[in-house]
Design a protein around this motif. Structure first.
Motif, PDB file in Angstrom:
ATOM      1  N   THR A  99      83.135   9.066  32.335  1.00 40.98           N
ATOM      2  CA  THR A  99      81.846   9.090  31.644  1.00 40.98           C
ATOM      3  C   THR A  99      80.836   9.947  32.411  1.00 40.98           C
ATOM      4  O   THR A  99      80.080  10.734  31.818  1.00 40.98           O
ATOM      5  N   PHE A 100      80.844   9.819  33.726  1.00 41.52           N
ATOM      6  CA  PHE A 100      79.940  10.599  34.581  1.00 41.52           C
ATOM      7  C   PHE A 100      80.225  12.092  34.439  1.00 41.52           C
ATOM      8  O   PHE A 100      79.302  12.910  34.312  1.00 41.52           O
ATOM      9  N   GLN A 101      81.500  12.461  34.442  1.00 40.10           N
ATOM     10  CA  GLN A 101      81.869  13.872  34.326  1.00 40.10           C
ATOM     11  C   GLN A 101      81.541  14.416  32.939  1.00 40.10           C
ATOM     12  O   GLN A 101      81.076  15.554  32.797  1.00 40.10           O
ATOM     13  N   ARG A 102      81.777  13.608  31.900  1.00 38.23           N
ATOM     14  CA  ARG A 102      81.438  14.048  30.542  1.00 38.23           C
ATOM     15  C   ARG A 102      79.932  14.272  30.408  1.00 38.23           C
ATOM     16  O   ARG A 102      79.484  15.243  29.796  1.00 38.23           O
ATOM     17  N   GLN A 103      79.155  13.351  30.962  1.00 44.46           N
ATOM     18  CA  GLN A 103      77.700  13.473  30.855  1.00 44.46           C
ATOM     19  C   GLN A 103      77.215  14.718  31.591  1.00 44.46           C
ATOM     20  O   GLN A 103      76.314  15.425  31.111  1.00 44.46           O
ATOM     21  N   ASN A 104      77.801  14.991  32.747  1.00 44.68           N
ATOM     22  CA  ASN A 104      77.423  16.202  33.482  1.00 44.68           C
ATOM     23  C   ASN A 104      77.748  17.455  32.679  1.00 44.68           C
ATOM     24  O   ASN A 104      76.958  18.410  32.636  1.00 44.68           O
ATOM     25  N   ALA A 105      78.934  17.454  32.040  1.00 48.20           N
ATOM     26  CA  ALA A 105      79.315  18.607  31.220  1.00 48.20           C
ATOM     27  C   ALA A 105      78.378  18.756  30.030  1.00 48.20           C
ATOM     28  O   ALA A 105      77.950  19.864  29.683  1.00 48.20           O
ATOM     29  N   ASP A 110      67.055  14.618  27.800  1.00 44.81           N
ATOM     30  CA  ASP A 110      66.411  13.333  28.029  1.00 44.81           C
ATOM     31  C   ASP A 110      67.178  12.170  27.423  1.00 44.81           C
ATOM     32  O   ASP A 110      66.744  11.029  27.533  1.00 44.81           O
ATOM     33  N   GLN A 111      68.272  12.423  26.731  1.00 47.39           N
ATOM     34  CA  GLN A 111      69.024  11.341  26.120  1.00 47.39           C
ATOM     35  C   GLN A 111      69.675  10.501  27.200  1.00 47.39           C
ATOM     36  O   GLN A 111      70.217  11.025  28.167  1.00 47.39           O
ATOM     37  N   PRO A 112      69.653   9.161  27.086  1.00 50.71           N
ATOM     38  CA  PRO A 112      70.252   8.302  28.111  1.00 50.71           C
ATOM     39  C   PRO A 112      71.756   8.416  28.113  1.00 50.71           C
ATOM     40  O   PRO A 112      72.383   8.704  27.102  1.00 50.71           O
ATOM     41  N   SER A 113      72.346   8.200  29.272  1.00 55.08           N
ATOM     42  CA  SER A 113      73.796   8.250  29.403  1.00 55.08           C
ATOM     43  C   SER A 113      74.390   7.040  28.719  1.00 55.08           C
ATOM     44  O   SER A 113      73.841   5.936  28.770  1.00 55.08           O
ATOM     45  N   PRO A 114      75.557   7.172  28.055  1.00 54.72           N
ATOM     46  CA  PRO A 114      76.199   6.018  27.415  1.00 54.72           C
ATOM     47  C   PRO A 114      76.666   5.026  28.465  1.00 54.72           C
ATOM     48  O   PRO A 114      77.188   5.413  29.510  1.00 54.72           O
ATOM     49  N   ALA A 115      76.489   3.750  28.227  1.00 51.80           N
ATOM     50  CA  ALA A 115      76.905   2.720  29.182  1.00 51.80           C
ATOM     51  C   ALA A 115      78.408   2.627  29.227  1.00 51.80           C
ATOM     52  O   ALA A 115      79.111   2.897  28.259  1.00 51.80           O
ATOM     53  N   ALA A 116      78.924   2.200  30.367  1.00 50.43           N
ATOM     54  CA  ALA A 116      80.370   2.152  30.543  1.00 50.43           C
ATOM     55  C   ALA A 116      80.991   1.017  29.754  1.00 50.43           C
ATOM     56  O   ALA A 116      82.181   1.047  29.465  1.00 50.43           O
ATOM     57  N   ASP A 117      80.183  -0.019  29.396  1.00 46.67           N
ATOM     58  CA  ASP A 117      80.739  -1.194  28.723  1.00 46.67           C
ATOM     59  C   ASP A 117      80.372  -1.234  27.247  1.00 46.67           C
ATOM     60  O   ASP A 117      80.271  -2.305  26.660  1.00 46.67           O
ATOM     61  N   GLY A 173      82.202  -0.303  24.832  1.00 46.73           N
ATOM     62  CA  GLY A 173      83.390  -0.463  23.996  1.00 46.73           C
ATOM     63  C   GLY A 173      84.085   0.840  23.760  1.00 46.73           C
ATOM     64  O   GLY A 173      83.512   1.913  23.951  1.00 46.73           O
ATOM     65  N   ASN A 174      85.349   0.762  23.349  1.00 48.70           N
ATOM     66  CA  ASN A 174      86.153   1.961  23.127  1.00 48.70           C
ATOM     67  C   ASN A 174      85.590   2.831  22.030  1.00 48.70           C
ATOM     68  O   ASN A 174      85.633   4.057  22.103  1.00 48.70           O
ATOM     69  N   LYS A 175      85.026   2.208  20.972  1.00 51.99           N
ATOM     70  CA  LYS A 175      84.519   2.983  19.847  1.00 51.99           C
ATOM     71  C   LYS A 175      83.343   3.851  20.276  1.00 51.99           C
ATOM     72  O   LYS A 175      83.260   5.029  19.922  1.00 51.99           O
ATOM     73  N   SER A 176      82.410   3.257  21.051  1.00 49.47           N
ATOM     74  CA  SER A 176      81.260   4.025  21.524  1.00 49.47           C
ATOM     75  C   SER A 176      81.698   5.135  22.452  1.00 49.47           C
ATOM     76  O   SER A 176      81.186   6.241  22.410  1.00 49.47           O
ATOM     77  N   GLU A 177      82.682   4.852  23.316  1.00 48.12           N
ATOM     78  CA  GLU A 177      83.157   5.867  24.261  1.00 48.12           C
ATOM     79  C   GLU A 177      83.826   7.019  23.537  1.00 48.12           C
ATOM     80  O   GLU A 177      83.602   8.192  23.852  1.00 48.12           O
ATOM     81  N   GLU A 178      84.636   6.727  22.511  1.00 51.13           N
ATOM     82  CA  GLU A 178      85.293   7.785  21.748  1.00 51.13           C
ATOM     83  C   GLU A 178      84.270   8.621  20.998  1.00 51.13           C
ATOM     84  O   GLU A 178      84.387   9.842  20.903  1.00 51.13           O
ATOM     85  N   SER A 179      83.222   7.956  20.439  1.00 46.83           N
ATOM     86  CA  SER A 179      82.185   8.691  19.715  1.00 46.83           C
ATOM     87  C   SER A 179      81.443   9.631  20.656  1.00 46.83           C
ATOM     88  O   SER A 179      81.161  10.775  20.314  1.00 46.83           O
ATOM     89  N   THR A 180      81.128   9.125  21.844  1.00 48.73           N
ATOM     90  CA  THR A 180      80.451   9.974  22.832  1.00 48.73           C
ATOM     91  C   THR A 180      81.328  11.132  23.247  1.00 48.73           C
ATOM     92  O   THR A 180      80.862  12.263  23.400  1.00 48.73           O
ATOM     93  N   GLU A 181      82.617  10.846  23.421  1.00 45.15           N
ATOM     94  CA  GLU A 181      83.545  11.914  23.812  1.00 45.15           C
ATOM     95  C   GLU A 181      83.628  12.987  22.735  1.00 45.15           C
ATOM     96  O   GLU A 181      83.632  14.188  23.042  1.00 45.15           O
ATOM     97  N   ASP A 182      83.674  12.569  21.460  1.00 46.51           N
ATOM     98  CA  ASP A 182      83.709  13.541  20.368  1.00 46.51           C
ATOM     99  C   ASP A 182      82.439  14.382  20.352  1.00 46.51           C
ATOM    100  O   ASP A 182      82.480  15.600  20.123  1.00 46.51           O
ATOM    101  N   LEU A 183      81.287  13.723  20.591  1.00 44.92           N
ATOM    102  CA  LEU A 183      80.014  14.444  20.596  1.00 44.92           C
ATOM    103  C   LEU A 183      80.006  15.481  21.713  1.00 44.92           C
ATOM    104  O   LEU A 183      79.599  16.626  21.503  1.00 44.92           O
ATOM    105  N   HIS A 184      80.456  15.088  22.883  1.00 45.25           N
ATOM    106  CA  HIS A 184      80.488  16.024  24.005  1.00 45.25           C
ATOM    107  C   HIS A 184      81.447  17.167  23.735  1.00 45.25           C
ATOM    108  O   HIS A 184      81.166  18.322  24.071  1.00 45.25           O
TER     109      HIS A 184
END
Length: 211
Positions: free
Chosen positions: A74-80, A93-100, A102-113
Protein backbone atom coordinates in the motif's frame (compact mmCIF):
# COMPACT_ATOMS: atom_id res chain seq x y z
CA UNK A 1 35.41 -2.21 17.15
CA UNK A 2 34.75 -5.97 16.84
CA UNK A 3 31.42 -7.16 18.21
CA UNK A 4 31.92 -10.35 20.28
CA UNK A 5 28.81 -10.62 22.44
CA UNK A 6 28.12 -14.13 23.66
CA UNK A 7 25.29 -13.59 26.20
CA UNK A 8 21.74 -14.83 25.63
CA UNK A 9 19.00 -12.83 23.98
CA UNK A 10 16.51 -11.24 26.36
CA UNK A 11 12.81 -10.78 25.66
CA UNK A 12 13.41 -7.05 25.20
CA UNK A 13 16.12 -7.81 22.62
CA UNK A 14 13.73 -10.03 20.66
CA UNK A 15 11.01 -7.36 20.75
CA UNK A 16 13.46 -4.73 19.54
CA UNK A 17 14.59 -7.04 16.73
CA UNK A 18 11.01 -7.80 15.67
CA UNK A 19 9.85 -4.16 15.77
CA UNK A 20 12.87 -3.03 13.76
CA UNK A 21 12.46 -5.72 11.12
CA UNK A 22 8.72 -5.01 10.76
CA UNK A 23 9.42 -1.29 10.42
CA UNK A 24 11.91 -1.88 7.61
CA UNK A 25 9.52 -4.25 5.83
CA UNK A 26 6.69 -1.66 5.95
CA UNK A 27 8.98 1.06 4.60
CA UNK A 28 10.22 -1.10 1.72
CA UNK A 29 13.69 -1.48 3.20
CA UNK A 30 15.64 -4.73 3.58
CA UNK A 31 15.91 -7.05 6.55
CA UNK A 32 19.69 -6.80 6.35
CA UNK A 33 19.49 -3.09 7.17
CA UNK A 34 17.22 -3.95 10.09
CA UNK A 35 19.77 -6.49 11.35
CA UNK A 36 22.54 -3.91 11.06
CA UNK A 37 20.47 -1.34 12.96
CA UNK A 38 19.68 -3.74 15.78
CA UNK A 39 23.29 -4.92 15.84
CA UNK A 40 24.51 -1.38 16.41
CA UNK A 41 22.07 -0.95 19.32
CA UNK A 42 22.75 -4.31 21.00
CA UNK A 43 26.45 -4.48 20.11
CA UNK A 44 25.87 -7.66 18.11
CA UNK A 45 26.81 -8.54 14.53
CA UNK A 46 24.24 -8.29 11.76
CA UNK A 47 24.76 -12.02 11.16
CA UNK A 48 23.86 -12.80 14.77
CA UNK A 49 20.72 -10.69 14.52
CA UNK A 50 19.75 -12.38 11.27
CA UNK A 51 20.27 -15.83 12.77
CA UNK A 52 18.18 -14.93 15.80
CA UNK A 53 15.38 -13.60 13.61
CA UNK A 54 15.21 -16.59 11.28
CA UNK A 55 15.74 -19.25 13.94
CA UNK A 56 13.55 -17.97 16.77
CA UNK A 57 11.74 -14.64 16.41
CA UNK A 58 10.21 -14.86 12.95
CA UNK A 59 7.80 -17.67 13.78
CA UNK A 60 6.38 -15.63 16.63
CA UNK A 61 5.61 -12.69 14.34
CA UNK A 62 4.49 -14.49 11.19
CA UNK A 63 1.14 -12.70 11.12
CA UNK A 64 2.78 -9.33 11.75
CA UNK A 65 5.18 -9.96 8.88
CA UNK A 66 2.27 -10.62 6.49
CA UNK A 67 0.54 -7.42 7.65
CA UNK A 68 3.79 -5.47 7.22
CA UNK A 69 4.17 -6.75 3.67
CA UNK A 70 0.62 -5.67 2.82
CA UNK A 71 1.29 -2.25 4.29
CA UNK A 72 4.47 -2.09 2.24
CA UNK A 73 2.50 -2.70 -0.96
CA UNK A 74 0.00 0.00 0.00
CA UNK A 75 2.86 2.37 0.86
CA UNK A 76 4.59 1.70 -2.47
CA UNK A 77 1.35 2.10 -4.44
CA UNK A 78 0.61 5.40 -2.73
CA UNK A 79 4.11 6.67 -3.49
CA UNK A 80 3.69 5.70 -7.14
CA UNK A 81 0.28 7.38 -7.29
CA UNK A 82 1.63 10.56 -5.70
CA UNK A 83 4.47 10.62 -8.22
CA UNK A 84 1.97 10.27 -11.07
CA UNK A 85 -0.24 13.00 -9.64
CA UNK A 86 2.69 15.36 -9.24
CA UNK A 87 3.75 14.71 -12.80
CA UNK A 88 0.25 15.25 -14.17
CA UNK A 89 -0.31 18.33 -12.00
CA UNK A 90 -3.01 16.74 -9.88
CA UNK A 91 -3.57 17.30 -6.18
CA UNK A 92 -1.86 14.97 -3.73
CA UNK A 93 -4.08 15.88 -0.78
CA UNK A 94 -6.16 12.70 -0.92
CA UNK A 95 -5.66 10.52 2.19
CA UNK A 96 -3.89 7.20 1.87
CA UNK A 97 -6.19 4.14 1.94
CA UNK A 98 -6.12 2.35 5.30
CA UNK A 99 -4.55 -1.07 5.45
CA UNK A 100 -7.64 -2.62 7.10
CA UNK A 101 -10.31 -1.40 4.67
CA UNK A 102 -10.82 -4.93 3.30
CA UNK A 103 -9.86 -6.68 0.09
CA UNK A 104 -12.50 -4.85 -1.95
CA UNK A 105 -11.20 -1.41 -0.97
CA UNK A 106 -7.61 -2.49 -1.60
CA UNK A 107 -8.43 -3.86 -5.06
CA UNK A 108 -10.34 -0.67 -5.93
CA UNK A 109 -7.40 1.46 -4.85
CA UNK A 110 -5.02 -0.74 -6.81
CA UNK A 111 -7.16 -0.38 -9.95
CA UNK A 112 -7.26 3.40 -9.48
CA UNK A 113 -3.49 3.57 -9.13
CA UNK A 114 -3.02 1.34 -12.15
CA UNK A 115 -5.27 3.60 -14.24
CA UNK A 116 -3.26 6.61 -13.11
CA UNK A 117 0.01 4.92 -14.03
CA UNK A 118 -1.37 3.94 -17.45
CA UNK A 119 -2.63 7.49 -17.99
CA UNK A 120 0.77 8.87 -17.04
CA UNK A 121 2.58 6.46 -19.38
CA UNK A 122 0.23 7.37 -22.25
CA UNK A 123 0.81 11.07 -21.58
CA UNK A 124 4.55 10.50 -21.49
CA UNK A 125 4.37 8.57 -24.78
CA UNK A 126 2.37 11.35 -26.43
CA UNK A 127 4.86 13.92 -25.22
CA UNK A 128 7.69 11.83 -26.58
CA UNK A 129 5.96 11.49 -29.96
CA UNK A 130 5.30 15.25 -30.04
CA UNK A 131 8.93 15.89 -29.20
CA UNK A 132 10.06 13.57 -32.01
CA UNK A 133 7.76 15.33 -34.49
CA UNK A 134 9.04 18.70 -33.37
CA UNK A 135 12.64 17.56 -33.82
CA UNK A 136 11.88 16.27 -37.31
CA UNK A 137 10.05 19.49 -38.19
CA UNK A 138 12.96 21.54 -36.88
CA UNK A 139 15.43 19.48 -38.90
CA UNK A 140 13.27 19.95 -42.02
CA UNK A 141 13.08 23.71 -41.47
CA UNK A 142 16.82 23.93 -40.94
CA UNK A 143 17.42 22.02 -44.18
CA UNK A 144 14.97 24.27 -46.05
CA UNK A 145 16.62 27.35 -44.58
CA UNK A 146 20.02 26.10 -45.70
CA UNK A 147 18.73 25.54 -49.22
CA UNK A 148 17.26 29.06 -49.31
CA UNK A 149 20.55 30.52 -48.11
CA UNK A 150 22.38 28.64 -50.85
CA UNK A 151 19.92 29.95 -53.46
CA UNK A 152 20.30 33.52 -52.19
CA UNK A 153 24.07 33.23 -52.36
CA UNK A 154 23.86 31.95 -55.93
CA UNK A 155 21.63 34.87 -56.95
CA UNK A 156 23.94 37.32 -55.22
CA UNK A 157 26.87 35.90 -57.14
CA UNK A 158 24.92 36.09 -60.39
CA UNK A 159 23.97 39.68 -59.61
CA UNK A 160 27.60 40.57 -58.99
CA UNK A 161 28.62 38.97 -62.29
CA UNK A 162 25.92 40.90 -64.19
CA UNK A 163 26.92 44.10 -62.44
CA UNK A 164 30.55 43.55 -63.44
CA UNK A 165 29.53 42.84 -67.05
CA UNK A 166 27.35 45.96 -67.10
CA UNK A 167 30.19 48.13 -65.76
CA UNK A 168 32.60 46.65 -68.31
CA UNK A 169 30.16 47.30 -71.16
CA UNK A 170 29.52 50.82 -69.90
CA UNK A 171 33.24 51.44 -69.79
CA UNK A 172 33.63 50.26 -73.39
CA UNK A 173 30.79 52.52 -74.54
CA UNK A 174 32.31 55.50 -72.76
CA UNK A 175 35.70 54.86 -74.32
CA UNK A 176 34.08 54.55 -77.76
CA UNK A 177 32.29 57.85 -77.31
CA UNK A 178 35.51 59.54 -76.29
CA UNK A 179 37.33 58.11 -79.32
CA UNK A 180 34.62 59.41 -81.65
CA UNK A 181 34.77 63.00 -80.46
CA UNK A 182 38.21 63.44 -79.04
CA UNK A 183 39.57 65.03 -82.29
CA UNK A 184 36.83 67.35 -83.53
CA UNK A 185 39.41 69.70 -85.06
CA UNK A 186 40.76 67.02 -87.42
CA UNK A 187 39.22 67.72 -90.88
CA UNK A 188 39.94 64.15 -91.96
CA UNK A 189 37.83 62.68 -89.17
CA UNK A 190 34.55 61.39 -90.52
CA UNK A 191 32.80 61.59 -87.19
CA UNK A 192 34.14 65.04 -86.34
CA UNK A 193 33.10 66.46 -89.69
CA UNK A 194 29.68 64.85 -89.94
CA UNK A 195 28.44 64.18 -86.36
CA UNK A 196 28.42 65.87 -83.03
CA UNK A 197 26.93 65.14 -79.62
CA UNK A 198 24.16 67.37 -78.31
CA UNK A 199 23.68 68.37 -74.65
CA UNK A 200 21.68 65.24 -73.93
CA UNK A 201 24.45 62.96 -75.21
CA UNK A 202 22.77 62.00 -78.50
CA UNK A 203 24.62 61.89 -81.84
CA UNK A 204 23.56 64.57 -84.33
CA UNK A 205 24.37 64.56 -88.06
CA UNK A 206 25.67 68.04 -88.81
CA UNK A 207 26.35 67.35 -92.47
CA UNK A 208 22.65 67.80 -93.17
CA UNK A 209 22.74 71.31 -91.74
CA UNK A 210 25.46 72.34 -94.19
CA UNK A 211 23.45 71.24 -97.22
Amino acid sequence: MTKVRQDAWSHEDDVLLADTVLKHIKEGSTQLKAFEEVGDILNRTAAACGFRWNAVVRDRYEGHVSDAKRERKTFQRQNAANAVKRTLGKSTDQPSPAADNGNKSEESTEDLHLEQVISYLETLRNRTEDSDRNHKRMASLEEENQQLQTTVQQWQKKHEELENEYQSLLSVINRARKMMFMDETNPESFMSSNFRMDQEGNLENISKDSM
